[in-house]
Write a protein that holds these residues in place. Structure first.
Motif, PDB file in Angstrom:
ATOM      1  N   ARG A 204       0.844  -1.195   0.000  1.00 38.15           N
ATOM      2  CA  ARG A 204       0.000   0.000   0.000  1.00 38.15           C
ATOM      3  C   ARG A 204       0.880   1.245   0.000  1.00 38.15           C
ATOM      4  O   ARG A 204       1.913   1.279   0.666  1.00 38.15           O
ATOM      5  CB  ARG A 204      -0.925  -0.011   1.214  1.00 38.15           C
ATOM      6  CG  ARG A 204      -1.936  -1.154   1.191  1.00 38.15           C
ATOM      7  CD  ARG A 204      -2.431  -1.489   2.582  1.00 38.15           C
ATOM      8  NE  ARG A 204      -3.441  -2.538   2.600  1.00 38.15           N
ATOM      9  CZ  ARG A 204      -3.154  -3.842   2.600  1.00 38.15           C
ATOM     10  NH1 ARG A 204      -1.894  -4.256   2.576  1.00 38.15           N
ATOM     11  NH2 ARG A 204      -4.131  -4.734   2.615  1.00 38.15           N
TER      12      ARG A 204
ATOM     13  N   TYR B  96      -9.641  -0.904  12.269  1.00 29.71           N
ATOM     14  CA  TYR B  96      -9.093  -1.426  11.013  1.00 29.71           C
ATOM     15  C   TYR B  96      -8.277  -2.685  11.268  1.00 29.71           C
ATOM     16  O   TYR B  96      -8.286  -3.619  10.466  1.00 29.71           O
ATOM     17  CB  TYR B  96      -8.219  -0.352  10.347  1.00 29.71           C
ATOM     18  CG  TYR B  96      -7.415  -0.864   9.169  1.00 29.71           C
ATOM     19  CD1 TYR B  96      -8.052  -1.344   8.029  1.00 29.71           C
ATOM     20  CD2 TYR B  96      -6.022  -0.871   9.213  1.00 29.71           C
ATOM     21  CE1 TYR B  96      -7.314  -1.822   6.950  1.00 29.71           C
ATOM     22  CE2 TYR B  96      -5.275  -1.336   8.135  1.00 29.71           C
ATOM     23  CZ  TYR B  96      -5.922  -1.815   7.010  1.00 29.71           C
ATOM     24  OH  TYR B  96      -5.195  -2.280   5.948  1.00 29.71           O
TER      25      TYR B  96
ATOM     26  N   ARG C 117      -5.399  -7.160   9.716  1.00 30.48           N
ATOM     27  CA  ARG C 117      -6.136  -6.158   8.947  1.00 30.48           C
ATOM     28  C   ARG C 117      -7.570  -6.604   8.679  1.00 30.48           C
ATOM     29  O   ARG C 117      -7.836  -7.774   8.403  1.00 30.48           O
ATOM     30  CB  ARG C 117      -5.454  -5.914   7.593  1.00 30.48           C
ATOM     31  CG  ARG C 117      -4.057  -5.331   7.662  1.00 30.48           C
ATOM     32  CD  ARG C 117      -3.462  -5.271   6.272  1.00 30.48           C
ATOM     33  NE  ARG C 117      -2.048  -4.910   6.285  1.00 30.48           N
ATOM     34  CZ  ARG C 117      -1.592  -3.658   6.177  1.00 30.48           C
ATOM     35  NH1 ARG C 117      -2.446  -2.660   6.052  1.00 30.48           N
ATOM     36  NH2 ARG C 117      -0.293  -3.414   6.191  1.00 30.48           N
TER      37      ARG C 117
ATOM     38  N   TYR D 223     -10.217  -5.662   5.859  1.00 31.34           N
ATOM     39  CA  TYR D 223     -10.153  -4.966   4.572  1.00 31.34           C
ATOM     40  C   TYR D 223     -11.381  -4.118   4.275  1.00 31.34           C
ATOM     41  O   TYR D 223     -11.331  -3.192   3.475  1.00 31.34           O
ATOM     42  CB  TYR D 223      -9.947  -5.990   3.448  1.00 31.34           C
ATOM     43  CG  TYR D 223      -8.695  -6.813   3.613  1.00 31.34           C
ATOM     44  CD1 TYR D 223      -7.438  -6.212   3.599  1.00 31.34           C
ATOM     45  CD2 TYR D 223      -8.764  -8.191   3.816  1.00 31.34           C
ATOM     46  CE1 TYR D 223      -6.284  -6.956   3.774  1.00 31.34           C
ATOM     47  CE2 TYR D 223      -7.621  -8.941   3.986  1.00 31.34           C
ATOM     48  CZ  TYR D 223      -6.382  -8.321   3.967  1.00 31.34           C
ATOM     49  OH  TYR D 223      -5.243  -9.061   4.138  1.00 31.34           O
TER      50      TYR D 223
ATOM     51  N   GLU E 105     -12.231   1.101   3.962  1.00 27.00           N
ATOM     52  CA  GLU E 105     -11.671   0.895   2.629  1.00 27.00           C
ATOM     53  C   GLU E 105     -10.620   1.950   2.301  1.00 27.00           C
ATOM     54  O   GLU E 105      -9.605   1.658   1.665  1.00 27.00           O
ATOM     55  CB  GLU E 105     -12.790   0.907   1.576  1.00 27.00           C
ATOM     56  CG  GLU E 105     -13.635  -0.358   1.529  1.00 27.00           C
ATOM     57  CD  GLU E 105     -14.716  -0.393   2.598  1.00 27.00           C
ATOM     58  OE1 GLU E 105     -14.738   0.510   3.463  1.00 27.00           O
ATOM     59  OE2 GLU E 105     -15.541  -1.332   2.565  1.00 27.00           O
TER      60      GLU E 105
ATOM     61  N   ASP F  82      -7.493   1.190   4.247  1.00 24.64           N
ATOM     62  CA  ASP F  82      -6.777   0.039   3.700  1.00 24.64           C
ATOM     63  C   ASP F  82      -5.837   0.424   2.558  1.00 24.64           C
ATOM     64  O   ASP F  82      -5.088  -0.420   2.067  1.00 24.64           O
ATOM     65  CB  ASP F  82      -7.783  -1.014   3.200  1.00 24.64           C
ATOM     66  CG  ASP F  82      -7.121  -2.337   2.868  1.00 24.64           C
ATOM     67  OD1 ASP F  82      -6.286  -2.795   3.670  1.00 24.64           O
ATOM     68  OD2 ASP F  82      -7.432  -2.898   1.797  1.00 24.64           O
TER      69      ASP F  82
END
Length: 483
Positions: A37, A94, A104, A106, A265, A268
């Motif tokens: 990410r 999260y 995590r 997601y 989201e 993430d």
């Protein structure tokens, strides 16, 4: 056969080693084995501003007109504080069970399932995806109205303010849907960060234009009537209309702050260092404080400019006629912004449905195959037959519903009412208490439950007001007409 592979801490699945002796973790993946990410505080703030400053800002002058000088600004501030506070609670969910070192989640639904169980997960998924579908329909309506307002603005400029100027919202919705079909082929949320930044800039531009036009109208010194309690019973509206409009305005303001359903989201997309929850809390503060500043200015100055007769959409309701070119720029910015915002809200729907399909048919070539095609200027692009068919169908259906029910204020109010309590307040509060192990009947537990109950009452009242407005609008309405 030793050293066949290494294992990740989370998945405990063997990872292949390349010729250089490196695992994917050493190359370009995160701790969960997914593509690394790259999101930052700036991109997260842009996503939030894109999601929050949407069509909701356009109805705030009308909402303040229903509530008046005292209650209107107080309600705006209250909604902003509640949204920011609950977003901070949600950011800690999260990762579970620890907000920094846990596994995590997601999606919003994943976080609810881990913290609250399967039953509440199903309720959350229903609320979230109904809301997301409603938002995409609402954005289709708003964009079409703004596109039509450009044509009307030029017509009024050429033929006078009393001219019979019409524009086809249906045609504009078809154009909007065609654009969304193309953009929807982008694989996932991570690939549209640039679209969110463009959309966030556009939202600030058209909010500033509306703000400037309101200031200019106030400077003209026209005869405008405003009151401490908003529209007056017996003068502007009947007693029952005052009540229904007050409730509906709560829904409009709630919609203006709707973004919690995509917060996980957005989170993430962030890099894992610094910790995602800390970055997300800062991004939430930046996003909510920025939007609240614009909301207060647009709502209050819009009410001061138009008084108790403020239009439902102050850039397309033609409280302003001149300078026509500036109004056109504002509506172009609205259209560009909502093109991006539509993608921010529909991507979770796309991912949810496509994940279900892939689990159901994991070996189907139609579902799993990616075809790389070369697009001029953009280079290589991954094309999936599943994305092409399912996402195109989704955009077409939402556009069709928008054509049948193109009611701006009432639709926005209903979406805001239905989503505010469960998604913005209830689930973040419940997940936080479960993860932090807040003791029953303690002071924090008591105050958090009081907050949740009050917001539930507000959502119910707002929903009632919006439903009454929709019923009123449907009387004598003809679908697909030119307006």
């Amino acid at each position: 056969m030793e050293n066949q592979g290494k294992k990740t801490a989370l998945t405990q699945e063997p990872l292949e080693i390349d010729e250089a002796g490196q695992t994917p973790t050493d190359l370009d993946v995160d701790d969960d084995g997914r593509e690394r990410r790259t999101g930052t505080l700036i991109t997260a703030s842009a996503h939030i501003i894109t999601a929050v400053i949407g069509s909701g800002v356009l109805s705030l002058a009308w909402a303040i007109a229903q509530l008046g000088w005292i209650i209107g600004p107080c309600v705006l501030v209250a909604f902003s504080l509640i949204t920011w506070f609950c977003s901070s609670l949600l950011a800690d969910c999260y990762r579970s069970p620890h907000p920094v070192y846990g596994k995590r989640n997601y999606t919003y639904g994943d976080a609810v399932k881990v913290n609250l169980g399967v039953v509440k997960y199903k309720f959350c998924s229903l609320a979230q995806y109904v809301n997301l579908v409603g938002v995409t329909i609402g954005y289709t309506i708003t964009t079409a109205i703004s596109m039509g307002a450009i044509k009307k603005s030029n017509c009024f400029h050429q033929n006078g303010h009393d001219a019979d100027c019409e524009a086809s919202n249906t045609t504009n919705m078809i154009i909007f849907a065609a654009i969304q079909i193309a953009l929807s082929q982008l694989p996932n949320f991570h690939k549209i960060w640039w679209l969110s930044i463009v959309a966030a800039v556009m939202s600030l531009v058209y909010s500033t234009i509306g703000l400037g036009l309101a200031i200019a109208k106030i400077a003209e010194g026209g005869q405008v009537r405003t009151t401490l309690t908003g529209v007056a019973v017996g003068v502007d509206v009947s007693g029952s209309e005052k009540i229904w409009r007050t409730f509906q305005s709560l829904g409009d303001i709630a919609f203006a702050y709707s973004y919690s359903n995509v917060l996980i989201e957005i989170q993430d997309t962030l890099k894992s260092s610094p910790a995602e929850n800390k970055v997300m809390k800062k991004a939430s503060f930046i996003g909510v404080s920025t939007t609240t500043t614009f909301y207060m200015l647009c709502g209050i100055l819009g009410y001061a400019a138009f008084g108790n007769h403020a239009p439902g959409n102050f850039l397309t309701g033609f409280g302003f006629y001149e300078p026509f070119w500036l109004i056109d720029i504002g509506n172009v910015c609205i259209a560009i912004h909502l093109i991006g915002a539509y993608q921010v809200f529909c991507q979770p729907i796309y991912q949810f449905v496509e994940n279900l399909i892939r689990k159901r048919w994991p070996n189907n070539a139609f579902v799993t195959t990616e075809h790389i095609i070369k697009v001029p200027v953009f280079g290589e692009f991954p094309l999936s037959y599943l994305r092409l068919t399912w996402r195109t169908l989704y955009v077409m259906i939402t556009a069709l519903v928008a054509m049948i029910f193109p009611f701006f204020n009432d639709f926005l109010g209903l979406i805001g009412a239905l989503s505010f309590w469960p998604l913005t307040v209830y689930f973040p509060v419940e997940m936080y208490m479960a993860q932090a192990k807040v003791r029953k009947f303690s002071v924090p537990w008591t105050w958090l439950n009081i907050l949740s109950f009050v917001c539930l009452v507000v959502s119910v009242l707002a929903a009632c007001g919006s439903i009454q407005g929709l019923i009123h609008d449907l009387g004598g309405y003809r679908p697909f007409k030119v307006s």
